[in-house]
Design an enzyme around this catalytic site. Structure first.
Site: not given
Ligand code: F6P
Length: 357
Positions: A112, A136, A179-180, A275, A283-284
């Site tokens: 975005n 996201d 997922g922001h 918990r 996840q990335r």
């Molecule tokens: O936009 C991808 C994302 O992984 C979001 O899901 C998450 O909120 C954000 O980036 C985390 O950002 P950073 O890597 O800057 O902590």
């Protein structure tokens, strides 16, 4: 001769390398001579002139590799027009690098924020083509972004692993999913992982209803409950606050995230062990899943084709199972959120999943 610049900006995700490889292969396979300059760490490379000429070998062996071989960083759009700490006029500097290298076009991979800056550069007269990356899946103008399916796999694996231990101990488990501001990732991983309760920002929750659902499950003989909670999940009370008051509340929050707040409440209300598991940036990370490899390669090759045709000012997106081009001005600044009235929510509810509403 075509001379292009390439950069990856914002949070990374799986299949960035696959997408760049798709662009490069298409360009190198064309009849025309091509030079590809890779900018380091997103817009920072363009601002400070940190780049190198890439060759065919840079793009081989990277299809399956996560991350981005160019590096990435966040360059917030809201401060793009403000001078940097060093007094740098960022927009002017980016234009200067572009013209100095006599680029025909920039190929920009991002989410975005990245798209807002890409569109700004377009309005400043630069030729730009973009590709939609983010776990996201919140970019407007495309049914899907690359990285998303790979992240769904990782988050689903996390929920799967929690299932076995939750069953052994008879506990309530919360898996917090990234997922922001949107719930695509949580919704999909939650359904795929068989979560009993899914909380997403688009459907504010009522903690009382969640506790009731858990009690009903336990009264019915279930030993455990799994909640997939989006990092942006919000209660009905908080959703009623003004943006300013909500921000203030978040800033003063005692807990590291919403999941811990929910856990505390549920522990009190249900009297069961709760918990929290946060898979976070895993996840990335890791290799792109096969779906993303194919998807990103297709998007990349279409972007390469646009470069060769000299058709600029578009994001290459995906609509109704076809790769499409979407004008950048239509994409920039818009968010694609889950529609609470969409059929997938209805179907999930029919499966017995609670959204806490
Ligand atoms: O936009 C991808 C994302 O992984 C979001 O899901 C998450 O909120 C954000 O980036 C985390 O950002 P950073 O890597 O800057 O902590």
């Amino acid at each position: 001769m075509k001379r292009i610049g390439m950069l990856t900006s914002g949070g990374d995700c799986q299949a960035l390398n696959a997408a760049m490889r798709g662009v490069a292969k298409t360009l190198f396979n064309a009849k025309e001579d091509v030079e590809i300059y890779g900018f380091q760490d997103g817009y920072q490379g363009l601002i400070y002139g940190r780049f190198r000429l890439l060759n065919y070998a840079d793009f081989t062996g990277i299809l399956t590799k996560g991350g981005t071989f160019l590096g990435s960083s966040r360059t917030p759009f809201k401060t793009i027009r403000l001078p940097g700490e060093d007094g740098m006029d960022k927009v002017a500097a980016m234009k200067q690098t572009y013209y100095k290298l006599q680029l025909d076009c920039l190929v920009i991979l991002g989410g975005n924020g990245t798209h807002k800056t890409a569109n700004l550069l377009r309005t400043e007269g630069l030729n730009v083509i973009t590709l939609p990356k983010t776990i996201d899946n919140d970019l407007w103008g495309t049914d899907m972004t690359f990285g998303f399916q790979s992240a769904v796999n990782v988050a689903t694996d996390a929920i799967d692993c929690i299932h076995t231990t939750a069953a052994s101990h008879g506990r309530i488990f919360i898996v917090e999913v990234m997922g922001h501001k949107v719930g695509w990732l949580t919704l999909n991983a939650g359904i795929a992982g068989g979560a009993d309760i899914i909380l997403i920002p688009e459907i504010p929750y009522d903690i009382g209803k969640i506790a009731k659902k858990i009690k009903a499950r336990h009264d019915g003989g279930s030993r455990f409950t799994i909640l997939a909670v989006a990092e942006g999940a919000i209660s009905k009370e908080d959703a009623a606050l003004s943006k300013k008051d909500y921000k203030k509340k978040i800033a003063n929050r005692k807990h590291p995230s919403v999941s811990y707040e929910i856990a505390g409440e549920l522990q009190k209300r249900c009297g069961l062990d709760v918990r929290v598991t946060v898979p976070g940036h895993t996840q990335r990370g890791g290799s792109p899943c096969p779906y993303d490899r194919v998807f990103a390669s297709r998007l990349g090759s279409e972007a390469g084709d646009l470069v060769l045709k000299g058709e600029y000012g578009f994001m290459v997106g995906y609509k109704d199972r076809e790769i499409v081009r979407v004008p950048l001005e239509d994409v920039a600044g818009k968010l694609k959120a889950v529609d609470p009235k969409s059929s997938v929510i209805k179907e999930a509810k029919l499966l017995g999943i609670s959204f806490g509403d």
